[in-house]
Design an enzyme around this catalytic site. Structure first.
Site, PDB file in Angstrom:
ATOM      1  N   GLU A  29      -5.906  -3.259  -3.703  1.00  8.10           N
ATOM      2  CA  GLU A  29      -4.941  -4.361  -3.704  1.00  8.10           C
ATOM      3  C   GLU A  29      -5.434  -5.522  -2.850  1.00  8.10           C
ATOM      4  O   GLU A  29      -5.320  -6.689  -3.243  1.00  8.10           O
ATOM      5  CB  GLU A  29      -3.584  -3.872  -3.191  1.00  8.10           C
ATOM      6  CG  GLU A  29      -2.858  -2.960  -4.164  1.00  8.10           C
ATOM      7  CD  GLU A  29      -1.573  -2.390  -3.591  1.00  8.10           C
ATOM      8  OE1 GLU A  29      -0.753  -1.921  -4.377  1.00  8.10           O
ATOM      9  OE2 GLU A  29      -1.407  -2.402  -2.355  1.00  8.10           O
TER      10      GLU A  29
ATOM     11  N   GLY B 157       0.792  -1.226   0.000  1.00 10.26           N
ATOM     12  CA  GLY B 157       0.000   0.000   0.000  1.00 10.26           C
ATOM     13  C   GLY B 157       0.817   1.265   0.000  1.00 10.26           C
ATOM     14  O   GLY B 157       0.282   2.352   0.224  1.00 10.26           O
TER      15      GLY B 157
END
Length: 232
Positions: A110, A102
C-alpha cells in the site's frame, strides 16, 4: 444507521471518487469495502462510457479479481513509473489527513503504491475520523530474523506490542514472508516522531503511518452527506 444505509453512503462516496478518474490515466487501487464500491463504479463507467485506463495497479488480490471480473487489465507496480491517482481506504484519518493503514496486512505494498502516486484520495465513512491518530492498532511489518528483538524494543518503549495472529492462532505472515507487530491503539499526538523512530529501527520493513501523503478524503457521513476534504 443500519448496514444497508451505511453501504449506500459508501457507494455514493465511492461513485464521487470514480468520477474523478481521468480516462487513459494510470490508476492505483486499494482495498476494502468502500473501495469495492469504487471498483463497481469504475465498471459502470466502462459499460456506460467505454471508459478505459492506461494502467491499473492494486494492493490486494481481492481488488485485482474484482477489476479483472469487470474487464480491466491489472498490471504490476513494476510496470508503471507513477500512478496519476491512487484511490484507497484508511483505517483511521486525523484532522491533518494523516492516516493509519495496513489493517489487512498489506501495508508495505500500500505504501509503495502511495509513494509512487501523483495524487492520493481516500474514501472513508465518518467512523474512521479522529482528531489524533488512535483507536486502531498501528501495524509494523518486521523481518522474522529480528522480530523478537523488535518486539522487546517496542515493549521497552511502552508501545504495548502484540503479535498479529492468523485464524489458526499462529503468527500472521505477510505477502513478503514477514511478521506484523501491532502497536497500541493509544492516541499518537506526535505521529511524525513515532514514524521517524520506526523508520530508523533495524528490522522494521514498513509501518502503517501514512503521513503527508493523502491529498483528499471523501467522507460518507451518517446524516447522508458526502464531505470532500482537501489537504490545506
Amino acid at each position: 444507521m443500519n448496514k444497508t444505509e451505511q453501504d449506500q453512503l459508501k457507494k455514493e462516496a465511492a461513485t464521487k471518487a470514480a468520477k474523478m478518474v481521468e480516462p487513459n490515466s494510470v490508476l492505483g487501487v486499494g482495498t476494502g469495502s468502500t473501495v469495492a464500491f469504487f471498483i463497481d463504479a469504475l465498471g459502470e463507467r466502462k459499460e456506460r462510457e467505454g471508459f478505459s485506463l492506461k494502467h491499473i495497479v492494486t494492493t490486494s488480490n481481492r481488488s485485482k479479481k474484482q477489476l479483472e471480473g469487470l474487464g480491466f487489465k491489472v498490471d504490476e507496480l513494476a510496470d508503471i513509473d507513477q500512478a496519476d491517482l491512487t484511490v484507497d481506504g484508511a483505517d483511521r484519518v486525523d484532522d491533518n489527513l494523516d492516516g493509519i493503514k495496513g489493517g489487512g496486512g498489506a501495508l508495505t505494498l500500500e505504501k509503495n503504491v502511495a509513494i509512487n502516486s501523483k495524487k492520493i484520495i481516500w474514501i472513508v465513512d465518518e467512523s474512521k475520523l479522529v482528531h489524533h491518530l488512535s483507536g486502531f492498532p498501528l501495524p509494523v511489518e518486521v523481518l522474522p530474523v529480528s522480530a523478537e528483538q523488535n518486539f522487546k524494543r517496542f515493549e521497552a518503549e511502552g508501545l504495548k506490542p502484540q503479535w498479529r495472529l492468523n485464524d489458526e492462532g499462529k503468527r500472521y505472515v505477510t505477502h513478503y514472508g514477514n511478521y506484523i507487530i501491532d502497536l497500541a491503539a493509544d492516541p499518537t499526538p506526535v505521529p511524525h516522531g513515532l514514524a521517524d523512530y520506526l523508520d530508523h529501527t533495524v528490522g522494521v520493513v514498513e509501518h502503517g503511518l501514512f503521513l503527508d501523503m493523502c491529498d483528499e478524503v471523501i467522507i460518507a457521513h451518517s446524516d447522508g452527506t458526502i464531505e470532500d476534504k482537501k489537504r490545506k
